[in-house]
Design a protein around this motif. Structure first.
Motif, PDB file in Angstrom:
ATOM      1  N   VAL A 109      -3.420   1.451 -13.222  1.00 47.30           N
ATOM      2  CA  VAL A 109      -3.830   1.668 -14.612  1.00 47.30           C
ATOM      3  C   VAL A 109      -2.641   2.131 -15.444  1.00 47.30           C
ATOM      4  N   GLU A 110      -2.469   1.531 -16.614  1.00 42.72           N
ATOM      5  CA  GLU A 110      -1.406   1.891 -17.553  1.00 42.72           C
ATOM      6  C   GLU A 110      -2.027   2.633 -18.729  1.00 42.72           C
ATOM      7  N   ILE A 111      -1.481   3.810 -19.053  1.00 41.01           N
ATOM      8  CA  ILE A 111      -2.074   4.705 -20.049  1.00 41.01           C
ATOM      9  C   ILE A 111      -1.042   5.121 -21.092  1.00 41.01           C
ATOM     10  N   ASP A 112      -1.466   5.244 -22.329  1.00 41.26           N
ATOM     11  CA  ASP A 112      -0.639   5.856 -23.370  1.00 41.26           C
ATOM     12  C   ASP A 112      -0.716   7.371 -23.178  1.00 41.26           C
ATOM     13  N   PRO A 113       0.381   8.038 -22.811  1.00 43.98           N
ATOM     14  CA  PRO A 113       0.312   9.465 -22.485  1.00 43.98           C
ATOM     15  C   PRO A 113       0.067  10.369 -23.695  1.00 43.98           C
ATOM     16  N   LYS A 117      -5.262   6.648 -24.160  1.00 45.83           N
ATOM     17  CA  LYS A 117      -5.903   5.332 -24.160  1.00 45.83           C
ATOM     18  C   LYS A 117      -5.421   4.484 -22.990  1.00 45.83           C
ATOM     19  N   VAL A 118      -6.372   3.831 -22.326  1.00 44.21           N
ATOM     20  CA  VAL A 118      -6.029   2.887 -21.259  1.00 44.21           C
ATOM     21  C   VAL A 118      -5.516   1.602 -21.893  1.00 44.21           C
ATOM     22  N   LEU A 119      -4.273   1.249 -21.580  1.00 41.60           N
ATOM     23  CA  LEU A 119      -3.637   0.080 -22.173  1.00 41.60           C
ATOM     24  C   LEU A 119      -3.820  -1.170 -21.324  1.00 41.60           C
ATOM     25  N   ASN A 120      -3.919  -0.961 -20.026  1.00 39.46           N
ATOM     26  CA  ASN A 120      -4.050  -2.113 -19.134  1.00 39.46           C
ATOM     27  C   ASN A 120      -4.543  -1.661 -17.771  1.00 39.46           C
ATOM     28  N   LYS A 121      -5.254  -2.535 -17.098  1.00 41.43           N
ATOM     29  CA  LYS A 121      -5.630  -2.324 -15.708  1.00 41.43           C
ATOM     30  C   LYS A 121      -5.206  -3.557 -14.933  1.00 41.43           C
ATOM     31  N   TYR A 122      -4.318  -3.342 -13.959  1.00 35.70           N
ATOM     32  CA  TYR A 122      -3.773  -4.455 -13.189  1.00 35.70           C
ATOM     33  C   TYR A 122      -4.514  -4.601 -11.863  1.00 35.70           C
ATOM     34  N   GLU A 123      -5.022  -5.788 -11.630  1.00 34.42           N
ATOM     35  CA  GLU A 123      -5.696  -6.085 -10.372  1.00 34.42           C
ATOM     36  C   GLU A 123      -4.664  -6.191  -9.247  1.00 34.42           C
ATOM     37  N   VAL A 124      -5.005  -5.651  -8.098  1.00 33.77           N
ATOM     38  CA  VAL A 124      -4.125  -5.717  -6.940  1.00 33.77           C
ATOM     39  C   VAL A 124      -4.834  -6.532  -5.861  1.00 33.77           C
ATOM     40  N   PRO A 125      -4.266  -7.668  -5.462  1.00 35.75           N
ATOM     41  CA  PRO A 125      -4.941  -8.543  -4.493  1.00 35.75           C
ATOM     42  C   PRO A 125      -5.279  -7.833  -3.179  1.00 35.75           C
ATOM     43  N   GLU A 126      -6.509  -7.977  -2.754  1.00 37.42           N
ATOM     44  CA  GLU A 126      -6.974  -7.441  -1.475  1.00 37.42           C
ATOM     45  C   GLU A 126      -6.710  -5.943  -1.332  1.00 37.42           C
ATOM     46  N   ALA A 127      -6.742  -5.238  -2.434  1.00 39.59           N
ATOM     47  CA  ALA A 127      -6.508  -3.788  -2.385  1.00 39.59           C
ATOM     48  C   ALA A 127      -7.610  -3.099  -1.591  1.00 39.59           C
ATOM     49  N   LYS A 128      -7.213  -2.086  -0.822  1.00 39.91           N
ATOM     50  CA  LYS A 128      -8.176  -1.326  -0.027  1.00 39.91           C
ATOM     51  C   LYS A 128      -8.194   0.156  -0.378  1.00 39.91           C
ATOM     52  N   PHE A 129      -7.006   0.738  -0.638  1.00 41.16           N
ATOM     53  CA  PHE A 129      -6.952   2.163  -0.970  1.00 41.16           C
ATOM     54  C   PHE A 129      -5.573   2.474  -1.543  1.00 41.16           C
ATOM     55  N   LEU A 130      -5.392   2.159  -2.823  1.00 40.33           N
ATOM     56  CA  LEU A 130      -4.106   2.408  -3.479  1.00 40.33           C
ATOM     57  C   LEU A 130      -3.857   3.910  -3.562  1.00 40.33           C
ATOM     58  N   ASN A 131      -2.581   4.290  -3.484  1.00 40.56           N
ATOM     59  CA  ASN A 131      -2.308   5.721  -3.445  1.00 40.56           C
ATOM     60  C   ASN A 131      -1.114   6.107  -4.314  1.00 40.56           C
ATOM     61  N   SER A 149      -4.179  -0.864   3.912  1.00 41.97           N
ATOM     62  CA  SER A 149      -3.769  -2.218   4.292  1.00 41.97           C
ATOM     63  C   SER A 149      -2.309  -2.248   4.742  1.00 41.97           C
ATOM     64  N   ASP A 150      -1.675  -1.064   4.814  1.00 43.61           N
ATOM     65  CA  ASP A 150      -0.274  -0.954   5.249  1.00 43.61           C
ATOM     66  C   ASP A 150       0.634  -1.856   4.414  1.00 43.61           C
ATOM     67  N   ARG A 151       0.483  -1.730   3.087  1.00 44.53           N
ATOM     68  CA  ARG A 151       1.282  -2.548   2.177  1.00 44.53           C
ATOM     69  C   ARG A 151       1.952  -1.704   1.103  1.00 44.53           C
ATOM     70  N   LEU A 152       3.076  -2.251   0.609  1.00 45.20           N
ATOM     71  CA  LEU A 152       3.742  -1.723  -0.579  1.00 45.20           C
ATOM     72  C   LEU A 152       3.760  -2.820  -1.633  1.00 45.20           C
ATOM     73  N   TRP A 153       3.434  -2.425  -2.870  1.00 41.89           N
ATOM     74  CA  TRP A 153       3.383  -3.366  -3.989  1.00 41.89           C
ATOM     75  C   TRP A 153       4.340  -2.916  -5.086  1.00 41.89           C
ATOM     76  N   LYS A 154       4.594  -3.845  -6.012  1.00 42.35           N
ATOM     77  CA  LYS A 154       5.338  -3.482  -7.216  1.00 42.35           C
ATOM     78  C   LYS A 154       4.770  -4.225  -8.415  1.00 42.35           C
ATOM     79  N   LEU A 155       4.858  -3.550  -9.557  1.00 41.34           N
ATOM     80  CA  LEU A 155       4.561  -4.178 -10.840  1.00 41.34           C
ATOM     81  C   LEU A 155       5.894  -4.368 -11.540  1.00 41.34           C
ATOM     82  N   GLU A 156       6.257  -5.626 -11.753  1.00 38.72           N
ATOM     83  CA  GLU A 156       7.526  -5.944 -12.403  1.00 38.72           C
ATOM     84  C   GLU A 156       7.298  -7.015 -13.460  1.00 38.72           C
TER      85      GLU A 156
END
Length: 281
Positions: A109-113, A117-131, A149-156
Protein backbone atom coordinates in the motif's frame (compact mmCIF):
# COMPACT_ATOMS: atom_id res chain seq x y z
CA UNK A 1 63.75 -0.71 17.95
CA UNK A 2 62.55 -4.17 16.86
CA UNK A 3 61.34 -4.94 20.37
CA UNK A 4 59.49 -1.62 20.57
CA UNK A 5 57.83 -2.24 17.19
CA UNK A 6 56.67 -5.72 18.16
CA UNK A 7 55.30 -4.45 21.47
CA UNK A 8 53.44 -1.63 19.74
CA UNK A 9 52.03 -4.01 17.16
CA UNK A 10 50.91 -6.39 19.91
CA UNK A 11 49.02 -3.66 21.79
CA UNK A 12 47.50 -2.40 18.53
CA UNK A 13 46.17 -5.89 17.83
CA UNK A 14 44.84 -6.13 21.37
CA UNK A 15 43.09 -2.78 21.02
CA UNK A 16 41.52 -3.80 17.72
CA UNK A 17 40.42 -7.08 19.27
CA UNK A 18 38.80 -5.30 22.20
CA UNK A 19 37.00 -2.91 19.88
CA UNK A 20 35.79 -5.80 17.75
CA UNK A 21 34.23 -7.52 20.74
CA UNK A 22 33.09 -4.39 22.58
CA UNK A 23 29.75 -4.86 24.31
CA UNK A 24 26.63 -2.89 23.48
CA UNK A 25 24.50 -1.61 26.37
CA UNK A 26 20.89 -0.42 26.41
CA UNK A 27 18.99 1.78 28.83
CA UNK A 28 15.23 2.23 28.88
CA UNK A 29 14.05 5.81 28.32
CA UNK A 30 10.27 5.68 28.07
CA UNK A 31 7.23 3.69 27.00
CA UNK A 32 4.15 4.90 25.19
CA UNK A 33 0.58 4.52 26.37
CA UNK A 34 -1.42 1.49 25.24
CA UNK A 35 -3.52 3.14 22.51
CA UNK A 36 -1.17 1.78 19.83
CA UNK A 37 -3.05 -1.50 19.55
CA UNK A 38 -0.91 -4.41 18.34
CA UNK A 39 2.01 -2.30 17.04
CA UNK A 40 4.05 -4.36 14.57
CA UNK A 41 6.47 -2.04 12.76
CA UNK A 42 8.07 1.36 13.40
CA UNK A 43 9.67 3.81 10.96
CA UNK A 44 11.36 7.16 11.64
CA UNK A 45 11.23 9.75 8.87
CA UNK A 46 14.04 12.25 9.59
CA UNK A 47 12.88 15.21 7.48
CA UNK A 48 9.56 15.53 9.30
CA UNK A 49 10.99 14.00 12.50
CA UNK A 50 7.94 11.74 12.53
CA UNK A 51 7.69 8.22 13.87
CA UNK A 52 5.16 6.05 12.03
CA UNK A 53 3.74 2.96 13.71
CA UNK A 54 1.80 0.25 11.88
CA UNK A 55 -0.84 -1.10 14.24
CA UNK A 56 -2.47 -4.41 13.37
CA UNK A 57 -5.23 -3.65 15.88
CA UNK A 58 -6.34 -7.26 16.19
CA UNK A 59 -5.26 -10.55 14.70
CA UNK A 60 -2.73 -10.82 11.83
CA UNK A 61 -5.23 -12.17 9.31
CA UNK A 62 -6.51 -10.93 5.97
CA UNK A 63 -10.01 -10.58 7.41
CA UNK A 64 -8.79 -7.89 9.79
CA UNK A 65 -9.85 -4.57 8.24
CA UNK A 66 -9.23 -2.44 11.34
CA UNK A 67 -5.49 -1.89 11.07
CA UNK A 68 -4.14 1.66 11.05
CA UNK A 69 -1.02 3.81 10.85
CA UNK A 70 -0.28 6.02 13.86
CA UNK A 71 2.16 8.89 14.31
CA UNK A 72 4.13 9.52 17.49
CA UNK A 73 7.04 11.80 18.39
CA UNK A 74 10.47 10.85 19.70
CA UNK A 75 9.23 11.14 23.28
CA UNK A 76 6.49 8.56 22.74
CA UNK A 77 3.61 11.03 22.59
CA UNK A 78 0.91 10.15 20.06
CA UNK A 79 0.50 13.04 17.63
CA UNK A 80 -2.10 11.34 15.42
CA UNK A 81 -3.58 8.01 16.40
CA UNK A 82 -5.08 7.11 13.04
CA UNK A 83 -3.35 8.74 10.09
CA UNK A 84 -4.68 5.96 7.83
CA UNK A 85 -7.47 3.56 8.81
CA UNK A 86 -9.27 0.46 7.51
CA UNK A 87 -6.13 -1.37 6.43
CA UNK A 88 -5.71 -5.15 6.39
CA UNK A 89 -3.32 -6.49 9.03
CA UNK A 90 -0.49 -4.02 8.45
CA UNK A 91 3.14 -5.07 8.81
CA UNK A 92 6.37 -3.45 7.56
CA UNK A 93 6.90 0.21 6.74
CA UNK A 94 9.12 2.04 4.23
CA UNK A 95 9.55 5.59 2.93
CA UNK A 96 10.46 6.61 -0.62
CA UNK A 97 10.14 9.91 -2.49
CA UNK A 98 7.71 11.40 -0.02
CA UNK A 99 5.46 8.34 0.05
CA UNK A 100 4.87 5.93 2.89
CA UNK A 101 4.65 2.23 2.05
CA UNK A 102 3.13 -0.47 4.22
CA UNK A 103 2.47 -4.14 3.59
CA UNK A 104 -0.92 -5.67 4.09
CA UNK A 105 -1.05 -9.46 3.96
CA UNK A 106 -1.58 -9.64 0.19
CA UNK A 107 -0.83 -6.10 -1.04
CA UNK A 108 1.70 -3.28 -0.88
CA UNK A 109 0.00 0.00 0.00
CA UNK A 110 1.24 3.48 -0.95
CA UNK A 111 0.13 6.33 1.34
CA UNK A 112 0.45 10.11 1.41
CA UNK A 113 2.13 10.59 4.82
CA UNK A 114 0.72 14.11 5.22
CA UNK A 115 -2.95 13.36 4.60
CA UNK A 116 -3.04 9.63 5.24
CA UNK A 117 -4.78 9.08 1.90
CA UNK A 118 -4.21 5.72 0.23
CA UNK A 119 -2.70 6.51 -3.17
CA UNK A 120 -2.31 3.01 -4.51
CA UNK A 121 -2.60 -0.65 -3.63
CA UNK A 122 -0.28 -2.97 -5.53
CA UNK A 123 -1.29 -6.57 -6.06
CA UNK A 124 1.42 -9.12 -5.32
CA UNK A 125 1.14 -12.38 -7.31
CA UNK A 126 0.46 -15.45 -5.16
CA UNK A 127 1.07 -13.47 -1.99
CA UNK A 128 0.69 -15.45 1.23
CA UNK A 129 1.97 -13.25 4.08
CA UNK A 130 3.76 -10.03 3.14
CA UNK A 131 5.89 -8.60 5.91
CA UNK A 132 8.86 -6.24 6.18
CA UNK A 133 10.03 -3.51 3.78
CA UNK A 134 13.48 -2.26 2.78
CA UNK A 135 14.10 0.72 0.49
CA UNK A 136 16.85 1.56 -2.02
CA UNK A 137 16.42 5.34 -2.15
CA UNK A 138 19.06 5.89 -4.85
CA UNK A 139 17.51 3.53 -7.38
CA UNK A 140 13.97 4.18 -6.12
CA UNK A 141 13.07 0.57 -5.32
CA UNK A 142 10.85 -0.79 -2.54
CA UNK A 143 11.80 -4.32 -1.49
CA UNK A 144 9.67 -6.53 0.75
CA UNK A 145 9.33 -10.10 2.01
CA UNK A 146 6.62 -12.71 1.65
CA UNK A 147 7.50 -14.92 4.58
CA UNK A 148 5.11 -17.81 3.94
CA UNK A 149 6.17 -18.28 0.33
CA UNK A 150 9.92 -17.74 0.96
CA UNK A 151 10.06 -14.90 -1.55
CA UNK A 152 11.48 -11.41 -1.90
CA UNK A 153 9.73 -8.87 -4.11
CA UNK A 154 10.39 -5.36 -5.35
CA UNK A 155 8.30 -2.49 -6.61
CA UNK A 156 10.26 -0.64 -9.28
CA UNK A 157 8.80 1.99 -11.60
CA UNK A 158 5.30 0.87 -10.69
CA UNK A 159 6.00 -2.75 -11.60
CA UNK A 160 5.97 -5.73 -9.23
CA UNK A 161 8.98 -8.01 -9.77
CA UNK A 162 10.01 -11.19 -7.97
CA UNK A 163 13.62 -10.83 -6.78
CA UNK A 164 14.37 -14.31 -5.44
CA UNK A 165 12.65 -17.28 -3.85
CA UNK A 166 13.54 -20.48 -2.07
CA UNK A 167 17.12 -21.53 -1.44
CA UNK A 168 18.28 -20.49 2.04
CA UNK A 169 15.17 -18.32 2.51
CA UNK A 170 13.13 -19.83 5.33
CA UNK A 171 10.22 -17.66 6.48
CA UNK A 172 12.11 -14.45 5.64
CA UNK A 173 10.79 -11.51 7.62
CA UNK A 174 12.98 -8.47 8.30
CA UNK A 175 14.79 -6.90 5.33
CA UNK A 176 16.73 -3.76 4.53
CA UNK A 177 18.89 -2.55 1.66
CA UNK A 178 22.60 -1.94 2.19
CA UNK A 179 25.35 -1.38 -0.40
CA UNK A 180 23.86 -3.42 -3.20
CA UNK A 181 22.69 -6.17 -0.89
CA UNK A 182 19.51 -7.15 0.88
CA UNK A 183 20.08 -8.02 4.53
CA UNK A 184 17.44 -10.55 5.55
CA UNK A 185 16.22 -11.90 8.89
CA UNK A 186 15.31 -15.56 8.44
CA UNK A 187 12.82 -17.66 10.34
CA UNK A 188 15.55 -20.18 11.19
CA UNK A 189 17.51 -17.56 13.16
CA UNK A 190 20.03 -16.70 10.45
CA UNK A 191 20.93 -13.26 9.12
CA UNK A 192 21.50 -13.53 5.38
CA UNK A 193 22.93 -11.18 2.77
CA UNK A 194 21.67 -11.42 -0.80
CA UNK A 195 23.94 -9.76 -3.37
CA UNK A 196 21.64 -8.25 -6.00
CA UNK A 197 24.34 -8.28 -8.69
CA UNK A 198 25.75 -11.78 -8.26
CA UNK A 199 22.41 -13.17 -7.03
CA UNK A 200 24.26 -15.10 -4.34
CA UNK A 201 23.46 -15.57 -0.66
CA UNK A 202 25.90 -15.47 2.24
CA UNK A 203 25.34 -15.96 5.97
CA UNK A 204 26.22 -13.06 8.28
CA UNK A 205 25.22 -14.67 11.58
CA UNK A 206 23.21 -17.57 12.95
CA UNK A 207 22.13 -19.26 16.18
CA UNK A 208 19.27 -16.94 17.09
CA UNK A 209 15.53 -17.62 17.08
CA UNK A 210 13.18 -16.61 14.25
CA UNK A 211 14.12 -13.07 13.24
CA UNK A 212 11.51 -10.32 12.97
CA UNK A 213 13.34 -7.00 12.50
CA UNK A 214 16.87 -6.42 11.15
CA UNK A 215 18.69 -3.08 10.78
CA UNK A 216 22.17 -1.63 10.59
CA UNK A 217 23.75 -0.40 13.84
CA UNK A 218 25.42 2.42 11.89
CA UNK A 219 28.87 0.86 12.54
CA UNK A 220 28.93 -2.02 10.04
CA UNK A 221 27.15 -4.31 12.48
CA UNK A 222 23.46 -5.09 12.93
CA UNK A 223 20.60 -5.19 15.39
CA UNK A 224 18.02 -7.95 15.14
CA UNK A 225 14.82 -8.78 17.01
CA UNK A 226 12.95 -12.00 17.60
CA UNK A 227 9.20 -11.56 17.77
CA UNK A 228 9.00 -13.77 20.85
CA UNK A 229 10.90 -11.18 22.88
CA UNK A 230 14.63 -10.90 22.23
CA UNK A 231 16.88 -8.19 20.79
CA UNK A 232 20.39 -9.00 19.54
CA UNK A 233 23.49 -7.17 18.35
CA UNK A 234 25.65 -8.71 15.63
CA UNK A 235 29.15 -7.30 15.33
CA UNK A 236 31.31 -7.03 12.22
CA UNK A 237 32.59 -10.58 12.69
CA UNK A 238 29.13 -12.09 12.98
CA UNK A 239 29.33 -12.56 16.75
CA UNK A 240 25.98 -12.21 18.52
CA UNK A 241 25.22 -10.48 21.81
CA UNK A 242 21.83 -10.78 23.52
CA UNK A 243 20.75 -7.28 24.56
CA UNK A 244 17.17 -7.75 25.77
CA UNK A 245 15.24 -10.85 26.79
CA UNK A 246 11.53 -10.40 27.47
CA UNK A 247 10.47 -13.97 26.70
CA UNK A 248 9.55 -14.89 30.29
CA UNK A 249 7.75 -11.57 30.71
CA UNK A 250 5.80 -12.33 27.50
CA UNK A 251 6.70 -8.99 25.92
CA UNK A 252 7.14 -9.28 22.17
CA UNK A 253 9.80 -7.40 20.23
CA UNK A 254 8.57 -6.95 16.67
CA UNK A 255 9.87 -4.84 13.75
CA UNK A 256 11.83 -2.16 15.63
CA UNK A 257 13.43 1.08 14.44
CA UNK A 258 16.99 2.17 15.21
CA UNK A 259 18.15 5.77 14.69
CA UNK A 260 21.97 5.81 14.68
CA UNK A 261 22.26 9.60 14.88
CA UNK A 262 20.29 9.57 18.12
CA UNK A 263 21.48 6.16 19.38
CA UNK A 264 17.82 5.41 19.90
CA UNK A 265 15.91 2.15 19.46
CA UNK A 266 12.11 2.05 19.31
CA UNK A 267 10.54 -1.36 19.89
CA UNK A 268 6.90 -2.29 19.15
CA UNK A 269 5.62 -4.78 21.73
CA UNK A 270 2.76 -6.23 19.69
CA UNK A 271 0.31 -7.76 22.21
CA UNK A 272 1.34 -5.28 24.94
CA UNK A 273 0.02 -2.41 22.80
CA UNK A 274 2.86 0.03 23.36
CA UNK A 275 6.26 1.18 22.11
CA UNK A 276 9.43 0.99 24.22
CA UNK A 277 12.37 3.36 23.74
CA UNK A 278 15.98 2.54 24.62
CA UNK A 279 19.22 4.47 24.35
CA UNK A 280 22.04 2.41 22.85
CA UNK A 281 25.71 2.73 23.75
Amino acid sequence: MKKSFKTGAFFTLMLLSNLSFSQVTMKKLWESDTTLTTPESILFEPKSKTVFVSCINGGPAATNEKSFIAKIDLNGKTTQLKLTENLHSTKGLGFLDGKLYVTEIFKLVEIDPKTGKVLNKYEVPEAKFLNDIGVDTKNKIVYFTDMRSDRLWKLEKGQMVKVVEGGPLKSPNGVFFENGKLIIGNGDGKILAYDLQSQQFSTIAEGMGGIDGILSDGKNGYFASEWRGKVWHINTEGKTQLLLDFVDAKVNTADFEYIPSKKLMLIPTFLKNKVLAYSVE
